[in-house]
Design a protein around this motif. Sequence first.
Motif, mmCIF file in Angstrom:
data_model
loop_
_atom_site.group_PDB
_atom_site.id
_atom_site.type_symbol
_atom_site.label_atom_id
_atom_site.label_comp_id
_atom_site.label_asym_id
_atom_site.label_seq_id
_atom_site.Cartn_x
_atom_site.Cartn_y
_atom_site.Cartn_z
ATOM 1 N N LEU A 199 0.440 -1.017 0.514
ATOM 2 C CA LEU A 199 0.179 0.334 0.121
ATOM 3 C C LEU A 199 0.661 0.878 0.141
ATOM 4 C CD1 LEU A 199 -3.537 0.825 0.413
ATOM 5 C CD2 LEU A 199 -2.317 0.759 2.506
ATOM 6 N N LEU A 242 1.991 2.106 -3.438
ATOM 7 C CA LEU A 242 0.989 2.508 -4.140
ATOM 8 C C LEU A 242 1.146 3.899 -4.256
ATOM 9 C CD1 LEU A 242 -1.265 1.655 -6.134
ATOM 10 C CD2 LEU A 242 -2.413 1.175 -4.448
ATOM 11 N N ALA A 243 0.684 4.356 -2.775
ATOM 12 C CA ALA A 243 0.963 5.579 -2.498
ATOM 13 C C ALA A 243 1.959 6.471 -2.937
ATOM 14 C CB ALA A 243 0.232 5.617 -1.029
ATOM 15 N N PHE A 291 1.315 6.785 -7.063
ATOM 16 C CA PHE A 291 -0.057 7.853 -7.331
ATOM 17 C C PHE A 291 0.764 9.518 -6.708
ATOM 18 C CE2 PHE A 291 -3.043 4.808 -7.158
ATOM 19 C CZ PHE A 291 -4.140 5.900 -7.909
ATOM 20 N N PHE A 322 -10.333 11.241 -9.446
ATOM 21 C CA PHE A 322 -11.211 9.777 -8.513
ATOM 22 C C PHE A 322 -12.344 10.147 -7.202
ATOM 23 C CE2 PHE A 322 -5.749 11.062 -7.545
ATOM 24 C CZ PHE A 322 -6.025 11.044 -8.361
ATOM 25 N N ASN A 327 -12.771 10.367 -3.458
ATOM 26 C CA ASN A 327 -12.473 9.886 -2.827
ATOM 27 C C ASN A 327 -10.956 9.807 -1.363
ATOM 28 O OD1 ASN A 327 -9.979 10.253 -3.792
ATOM 29 N ND2 ASN A 327 -8.817 8.005 -4.084
ATOM 30 N N PHE A 341 -4.130 8.037 1.816
ATOM 31 C CA PHE A 341 -3.764 6.959 1.083
ATOM 32 C C PHE A 341 -3.373 5.728 1.887
ATOM 33 C CE2 PHE A 341 -2.312 11.234 -0.842
ATOM 34 C CZ PHE A 341 -3.008 10.877 -3.150
ATOM 35 N N ILE A 392 -6.506 1.145 1.292
ATOM 36 C CA ILE A 392 -7.644 0.445 0.541
ATOM 37 C C ILE A 392 -8.697 0.721 -0.155
ATOM 38 C CG2 ILE A 392 -8.182 -1.651 0.722
ATOM 39 C CD1 ILE A 392 -5.555 -0.778 -1.920
ATOM 40 N N PHE A 415 -8.458 3.929 -2.988
ATOM 41 C CA PHE A 415 -7.914 3.807 -3.840
ATOM 42 C C PHE A 415 -8.547 2.925 -4.470
ATOM 43 C CE2 PHE A 415 -3.866 3.827 -1.297
ATOM 44 C CZ PHE A 415 -2.834 4.556 -2.984
ATOM 45 N N THR A 416 -9.970 1.779 -3.937
ATOM 46 C CA THR A 416 -10.679 1.367 -4.441
ATOM 47 C C THR A 416 -12.084 2.080 -4.898
ATOM 48 O OG1 THR A 416 -12.281 0.584 -2.886
ATOM 49 C CG2 THR A 416 -10.821 -1.138 -3.417
ATOM 50 N N ILE A 426 -11.723 5.038 -6.786
ATOM 51 C CA ILE A 426 -11.172 5.739 -8.073
ATOM 52 C C ILE A 426 -12.089 4.897 -8.767
ATOM 53 C CG2 ILE A 426 -9.855 5.826 -9.213
ATOM 54 C CD1 ILE A 426 -7.976 6.244 -6.637
#
Length: 95
Positions: A9, A12-13, A16, A39, A42, A81, A84, A87-88, A90
Motif C-alpha cells: 500500500l 502504491l501511495a 500516486f 478520483f 475519494n 493514502f 485501500i 484506491f478502490t 477510484i
Amino acid sequence: MSLKENPTLEHLAGIFKQKIIPQLQEYFFDDWAKINLVFFNNGMIVEDKEINISGLFPANIEQDMHYSEQKKIWKIETEAFKTIDAFTKILGSKS
C-alpha cells in the motif's frame, strides 16, 4: 509499473503521489476539481478550508477580480493514502 515487484500500500501511495497526481496536474492544467472527479471524490484530494484566499490580496483588488468566488485551494490528504478503500473508490460504483 514497479508495483508488481513491491505490491504494498505504501508503494502504491508513492506511485500516486509521485507519478499519477503530477501527470493529472499537467493533463488538467492544475484544475484540482477535475482531478478530484477522476478520483471519484475519494478523499485523497480535499478542499483546504484553512487557507483564506481573501487574505492573499488587498481588499479592493480581490473584490474587483472576484477571485475568491472562483478559486478553491486544494490539498492532498495524506491520511487517505493509508487505506485501500480510497484506491478502490477510484474504480467507481460496482453497480
